[in-house]
Motif scaffolding. Sequence first.
Motif, PDB file in Angstrom:
ATOM      1  N   PHE A 190       0.822  -1.215   0.000  1.00 44.50           N
ATOM      2  CA  PHE A 190       0.000   0.000   0.000  1.00 44.50           C
ATOM      3  C   PHE A 190       0.855   1.264   0.000  1.00 44.50           C
ATOM      4  CE2 PHE A 190      -2.645   3.347   1.623  1.00 44.50           C
ATOM      5  CZ  PHE A 190      -3.922   3.066   1.168  1.00 44.50           C
ATOM      6  N   LYS A 191       1.759   1.389   0.967  1.00 41.45           N
ATOM      7  CA  LYS A 191       2.549   2.623   1.067  1.00 41.45           C
ATOM      8  C   LYS A 191       3.477   2.795  -0.130  1.00 41.45           C
ATOM      9  CE  LYS A 191       2.438   3.719   5.963  1.00 41.45           C
ATOM     10  NZ  LYS A 191       3.233   4.136   7.140  1.00 41.45           N
ATOM     11  N   GLU A 192       3.962   1.699  -0.663  1.00 42.53           N
ATOM     12  CA  GLU A 192       4.794   1.751  -1.874  1.00 42.53           C
ATOM     13  C   GLU A 192       3.998   2.323  -3.042  1.00 42.53           C
ATOM     14  OE1 GLU A 192       6.916  -1.450  -4.925  1.00 42.53           O
ATOM     15  OE2 GLU A 192       6.189  -2.118  -2.966  1.00 42.53           O
ATOM     16  N   ILE A 193       2.736   1.921  -3.148  1.00 41.98           N
ATOM     17  CA  ILE A 193       1.873   2.401  -4.229  1.00 41.98           C
ATOM     18  C   ILE A 193       1.597   3.889  -4.071  1.00 41.98           C
ATOM     19  CG2 ILE A 193      -0.412   2.181  -5.272  1.00 41.98           C
ATOM     20  CD1 ILE A 193      -0.346  -0.778  -4.222  1.00 41.98           C
ATOM     21  N   VAL A 194       1.267   4.307  -2.838  1.00 42.86           N
ATOM     22  CA  VAL A 194       1.005   5.724  -2.581  1.00 42.86           C
ATOM     23  C   VAL A 194       2.242   6.565  -2.883  1.00 42.86           C
ATOM     24  CG1 VAL A 194       0.402   7.428  -0.816  1.00 42.86           C
ATOM     25  CG2 VAL A 194      -0.774   5.221  -0.864  1.00 42.86           C
ATOM     26  N   ALA A 195       3.409   6.065  -2.473  1.00 47.65           N
ATOM     27  CA  ALA A 195       4.655   6.799  -2.712  1.00 47.65           C
ATOM     28  C   ALA A 195       4.941   6.939  -4.205  1.00 47.65           C
ATOM     29  CB  ALA A 195       5.810   6.092  -2.014  1.00 47.65           C
ATOM     30  N   ALA A 196       4.670   5.885  -4.984  1.00 51.58           N
ATOM     31  CA  ALA A 196       4.898   5.939  -6.429  1.00 51.58           C
ATOM     32  C   ALA A 196       3.971   6.952  -7.085  1.00 51.58           C
ATOM     33  CB  ALA A 196       4.697   4.557  -7.039  1.00 51.58           C
ATOM     34  N   MET A 197       2.711   6.974  -6.668  1.00 45.57           N
ATOM     35  CA  MET A 197       1.766   7.951  -7.227  1.00 45.57           C
ATOM     36  C   MET A 197       2.218   9.374  -6.932  1.00 45.57           C
ATOM     37  SD  MET A 197      -2.027   6.349  -6.562  1.00 45.57           S
ATOM     38  CE  MET A 197      -2.609   4.933  -7.502  1.00 45.57           C
ATOM     39  N   GLU A 198       2.704   9.596  -5.711  1.00 49.68           N
ATOM     40  CA  GLU A 198       3.165  10.926  -5.327  1.00 49.68           C
ATOM     41  C   GLU A 198       4.424  11.310  -6.098  1.00 49.68           C
ATOM     42  OE1 GLU A 198       3.919  14.584  -3.625  1.00 49.68           O
ATOM     43  OE2 GLU A 198       2.063  13.396  -3.681  1.00 49.68           O
ATOM     44  N   GLN A 199       5.356  10.375  -6.223  1.00 51.61           N
ATOM     45  CA  GLN A 199       6.618  10.670  -6.900  1.00 51.61           C
ATOM     46  C   GLN A 199       6.416  10.995  -8.373  1.00 51.61           C
ATOM     47  OE1 GLN A 199       9.491   7.486  -6.710  1.00 51.61           O
ATOM     48  NE2 GLN A 199      10.934   8.505  -8.090  1.00 51.61           N
ATOM     49  N   TRP A 200       5.561  10.225  -9.044  1.00 49.20           N
ATOM     50  CA  TRP A 200       5.392  10.381 -10.483  1.00 49.20           C
ATOM     51  C   TRP A 200       4.177  11.218 -10.868  1.00 49.20           C
ATOM     52  CZ3 TRP A 200       9.554   9.173 -13.060  1.00 49.20           C
ATOM     53  CH2 TRP A 200      10.430   8.219 -12.538  1.00 49.20           C
ATOM     54  N   LYS A 201       3.463  11.721  -9.858  1.00 48.26           N
ATOM     55  CA  LYS A 201       2.307  12.608 -10.095  1.00 48.26           C
ATOM     56  C   LYS A 201       1.273  11.959 -11.006  1.00 48.26           C
ATOM     57  CE  LYS A 201       4.550  15.609  -7.680  1.00 48.26           C
ATOM     58  NZ  LYS A 201       4.233  15.734  -6.233  1.00 48.26           N
ATOM     59  N   VAL A 202       0.930  10.708 -10.685  1.00 47.62           N
ATOM     60  CA  VAL A 202      -0.104   9.998 -11.432  1.00 47.62           C
ATOM     61  C   VAL A 202      -1.220   9.626 -10.467  1.00 47.62           C
ATOM     62  CG1 VAL A 202       1.473   9.107 -13.177  1.00 47.62           C
ATOM     63  CG2 VAL A 202       1.038   7.762 -11.098  1.00 47.62           C
ATOM     64  N   THR A 203      -2.404   9.408 -11.007  1.00 41.71           N
ATOM     65  CA  THR A 203      -3.553   9.062 -10.170  1.00 41.71           C
ATOM     66  C   THR A 203      -3.987   7.610 -10.334  1.00 41.71           C
ATOM     67  OG1 THR A 203      -5.086   9.834 -11.881  1.00 41.71           O
ATOM     68  CG2 THR A 203      -4.410  11.429 -10.212  1.00 41.71           C
ATOM     69  N   ALA A 204      -3.317   6.881 -11.223  1.00 40.23           N
ATOM     70  CA  ALA A 204      -3.616   5.459 -11.423  1.00 40.23           C
ATOM     71  C   ALA A 204      -2.431   4.793 -12.099  1.00 40.23           C
ATOM     72  CB  ALA A 204      -4.872   5.279 -12.262  1.00 40.23           C
ATOM     73  N   MET A 205      -2.292   3.488 -11.870  1.00 37.25           N
ATOM     74  CA  MET A 205      -1.185   2.734 -12.461  1.00 37.25           C
ATOM     75  C   MET A 205      -1.646   1.336 -12.841  1.00 37.25           C
ATOM     76  SD  MET A 205       2.024   3.688  -9.939  1.00 37.25           S
ATOM     77  CE  MET A 205       1.172   3.095  -8.473  1.00 37.25           C
ATOM     78  N   PRO A 206      -1.122   0.803 -13.943  1.00 37.60           N
ATOM     79  CA  PRO A 206      -1.398  -0.595 -14.272  1.00 37.60           C
ATOM     80  C   PRO A 206      -0.710  -1.516 -13.265  1.00 37.60           C
ATOM     81  CG  PRO A 206      -0.576   0.623 -16.190  1.00 37.60           C
ATOM     82  CD  PRO A 206      -0.317   1.459 -14.984  1.00 37.60           C
ATOM     83  N   VAL A 207      -1.308  -2.670 -13.060  1.00 39.64           N
ATOM     84  CA  VAL A 207      -0.702  -3.712 -12.226  1.00 39.64           C
ATOM     85  C   VAL A 207      -0.272  -4.838 -13.161  1.00 39.64           C
ATOM     86  CG1 VAL A 207      -1.035  -5.306 -10.305  1.00 39.64           C
ATOM     87  CG2 VAL A 207      -2.202  -3.079 -10.293  1.00 39.64           C
ATOM     88  N   LEU A 208       0.998  -5.251 -13.045  1.00 38.69           N
ATOM     89  CA  LEU A 208       1.570  -6.206 -13.994  1.00 38.69           C
ATOM     90  C   LEU A 208       1.968  -7.506 -13.322  1.00 38.69           C
ATOM     91  CD1 LEU A 208       4.057  -3.792 -15.844  1.00 38.69           C
ATOM     92  CD2 LEU A 208       1.618  -4.119 -16.279  1.00 38.69           C
TER      93      LEU A 208
END
Length: 217
Positions: free
Chosen positions: A25-43
């Motif tokens: 969870f926190k890794e996902i939130v941190a990635a969204m904040e770092q890259w300024k995105v609101t959604a990401m694909p899951v692979l």
Amino acid sequence: MAPTPYTVNDVMTKTVVAVTRDAQFKEIVAAMEQWKVTAMPVLEGEGRVVGVISEADLLTKEEFHDTEPGLIEQMQRLGDTAKAAGVSAEELMTAPAITIHADATLPQAARVMARQQVKRLPVVDAAGNLQGIVSRADLLKVFLRPDDDIAVEIRRDVVDRLFTVSRRGVRVEVTDGVVTLTGSVRDSGLIPVAARLAQTVEGVVGVKCDLTGPPPE
């Protein structure tokens, strides 16, 4: 005879931030904040898209942070309450992912977004592997085409092909994406065809067709 349409490949973003199923969870939130995105694909595996995780998926944890949902609410929102307890991308993501192929046209992508009520689509190949991502903003890029480029395409792919004999009498003007066709042509039956084909050129906002046919005998 219709102009060649732009495809998703022409406008999509090819560098995409993504996470794997086991991302926390926190890794996902941190990635969204770092890259300024609101959604990401899951692979998974070599890059196959298995879901999408968005801010909306994550916010269920905050929504139910200090409140235990009642039985009725749990029944009505099974997916959301399950996500509120999730800690990994696999538990939090929306699946299956709504995707599109790179060779899809922009209208096709727009219809999928509207029908599925999503703001972006992962772009995948035939095997379902991630190739890029296309957003609503990407689809609007075609309306930034220079007026001169639009005019050249309409002249070449519409006027010159439809009005082989009388094409020199047809004028094409484009202002802020609005096309104006003026002049006289020999076959009045082709006038509505010209207007319709001009409208299909990417970047066209509207068409004003003032073409006229030959005078009545």
